[in-house]
Design a protein around this motif. Structure first.
Motif, PDB file in Angstrom:
ATOM      1  N   ARG A  36     -15.255  50.343  68.686  1.00  0.00           N
ATOM      2  CA  ARG A  36     -16.354  49.790  69.506  1.00  0.00           C
ATOM      3  C   ARG A  36     -16.370  48.261  69.439  1.00  0.00           C
ATOM      4  NH1 ARG A  36     -18.517  54.776  68.116  1.00  0.00           N
ATOM      5  NH2 ARG A  36     -19.148  54.063  66.063  1.00  0.00           N
ATOM      6  N   ALA A  37     -16.028  47.692  68.257  1.00  0.00           N
ATOM      7  CA  ALA A  37     -15.968  46.223  68.147  1.00  0.00           C
ATOM      8  C   ALA A  37     -14.846  45.682  69.042  1.00  0.00           C
ATOM      9  CB  ALA A  37     -15.737  45.810  66.692  1.00  0.00           C
ATOM     10  N   LYS A  40     -16.103  45.734  72.582  1.00  0.00           N
ATOM     11  CA  LYS A  40     -17.087  44.669  72.801  1.00  0.00           C
ATOM     12  C   LYS A  40     -16.402  43.309  72.945  1.00  0.00           C
ATOM     13  CE  LYS A  40     -21.317  42.966  70.595  1.00  0.00           C
ATOM     14  NZ  LYS A  40     -22.109  43.032  69.358  1.00  0.00           N
ATOM     15  N   ASN A  41     -15.361  43.088  72.116  1.00  0.00           N
ATOM     16  CA  ASN A  41     -14.660  41.796  72.136  1.00  0.00           C
ATOM     17  C   ASN A  41     -13.560  41.728  73.198  1.00  0.00           C
ATOM     18  OD1 ASN A  41     -16.241  40.887  70.007  1.00  0.00           O
ATOM     19  ND2 ASN A  41     -14.890  41.816  68.484  1.00  0.00           N
ATOM     20  N   GLU A  42     -13.420  42.818  73.957  1.00  0.00           N
ATOM     21  CA  GLU A  42     -12.439  42.896  75.052  1.00  0.00           C
ATOM     22  C   GLU A  42     -11.029  42.538  74.601  1.00  0.00           C
ATOM     23  OE1 GLU A  42     -14.095  40.613  78.274  1.00  0.00           O
ATOM     24  OE2 GLU A  42     -15.643  42.102  78.644  1.00  0.00           O
ATOM     25  N   LYS A  50     -11.193  51.973  75.715  1.00  0.00           N
ATOM     26  CA  LYS A  50     -12.555  52.012  76.275  1.00  0.00           C
ATOM     27  C   LYS A  50     -12.869  53.356  76.954  1.00  0.00           C
ATOM     28  CE  LYS A  50     -15.773  49.509  79.111  1.00  0.00           C
ATOM     29  NZ  LYS A  50     -16.059  48.536  80.091  1.00  0.00           N
ATOM     30  N   LYS A 126     -27.432  46.978  69.767  1.00  0.00           N
ATOM     31  CA  LYS A 126     -26.321  46.306  70.465  1.00  0.00           C
ATOM     32  C   LYS A 126     -25.796  45.131  69.668  1.00  0.00           C
ATOM     33  CE  LYS A 126     -26.609  46.875  75.405  1.00  0.00           C
ATOM     34  NZ  LYS A 126     -27.298  46.529  76.624  1.00  0.00           N
ATOM     35  N   ARG A 155     -25.294  55.294  72.984  1.00  0.00           N
ATOM     36  CA  ARG A 155     -23.830  55.204  73.071  1.00  0.00           C
ATOM     37  C   ARG A 155     -23.342  55.988  74.284  1.00  0.00           C
ATOM     38  NH1 ARG A 155     -21.251  56.442  67.177  1.00  0.00           N
ATOM     39  NH2 ARG A 155     -20.007  57.828  68.480  1.00  0.00           N
TER      40      ARG A 155
END
Ligand code: AP5
Length: 209
Positions: A36-37, A40-42, A50, A126, A155
């Motif tokens: 998930r990190a 989030k950081n793409e 994803k 978030k 989620r």
């Protein structure tokens, strides 16, 4: 001590791992949180995983094992660790066996109806990732994290279709690890259906902490 927390989605692995990590001073390593990190950081990894996470499928073993290998090589993992959500396939367990010795595998046993109740009521911050439940562990102000004031969200994989996919992935690919670790003598199954405090007491007893 090197430990694995095993169990179906929503069994409370993350909740217990956070409590145990704090009291034992070892890092809580959740592959779900690491993915998930990355999302989030793409990062490149985040882009690859994803859709897999949103749908509730398992990330391929090669990507997952590489991520764990790198995380376990960091300095804080030298004192021991709690792996939450890894391994999830026999292939991942074999790969871990070649990386490090495991002292204890804790299998959290929770009935299906509780799992659904826990997953559908989960809310996550978030900003800091703190986990709540709308009934059993609500935040003081609805939708707002007690710890950092961040916004709480559902989620994407806690929606009904993804939950079904996660549960079947668990039954087909992860549940066989119960026998696999049972055969190695490192497995302890505990009742995960009580309150977090009750589950923690049982964990502490079998872990001797
Ligand atoms: P991941 O994040 O690991 O999800 P999971 O295994 O499905 O586990 P959960 O986070 O849903 O549940 P949990 O057992 O930690 O329960 P929690 O403590 O939050 O993985 C997500 C995705 O990443 C996977 O689907 C896959 O795509 C990918 N992935 C991750 N690892 C992978 C791997 N090794 N290989 C391939 N793909 C991988 O509790 C749930 C709720 O219940 C919360 O609201 C909590 O407040 C509440 N609660 C907890 N304990 C109690 C209690 N005792 N009493 C009452 N309420 C409780």
């Amino acid at each position: 001590m090197n430990m694995i927390f095993l169990g179906p989605p929503g069994a409370g692995k993350g909740t217990l791992a956070a409590m145990a990590s704090k009291s034992m001073g070892v890092p809580h390593i959740s592959t779900g949180d690491l993915f998930r990190a990355a999302i989030k950081n793409e990062t490149e990894l985040g882009k690859k995983v994803k859709d897999i996470l949103a749908e509730g499928r398992l990330v391929p073993d090669d990507l997952t094992v590489a991520l764990v290998r790198e995380r376990l090589s960091l300095a804080d993992a030298a004192v021991g660790w709690i792996l939450d959500g890894f391994p999830r396939t026999i292939g991942q367990a074999e790969a871990l066996e070649a990386i490090a010795a495991v002292n204890l595998v804790v299998n959290f046993d929770v009935p299906d109806e509780k799992i659904l109740f826990r997953l559908t009521g989960r809310r996550v911050c978030k900003a800091c990732g703190k986990v709540y439940h709308v009934v059993t562990m609500p935040s003081k102000a609805e939708g707002v994290c007690d710890a950092c004031g961040g916004e709480l969200y559902v989620r994407p994989d806690d929606r009904e279709e993804a939950i079904k996919t996660r549960l079947s992935a668990y039954r087909e690919q992860t549940a066989p690890l119960i026998d696999w670790y049972g055969g190695r003598g490192s497995l302890a199954t505990i009742d995960g259906s009580g309150t977090p405090e009750a589950v923690y007491r049982e964990f502490a007893r079998i872990a001797g902490v």
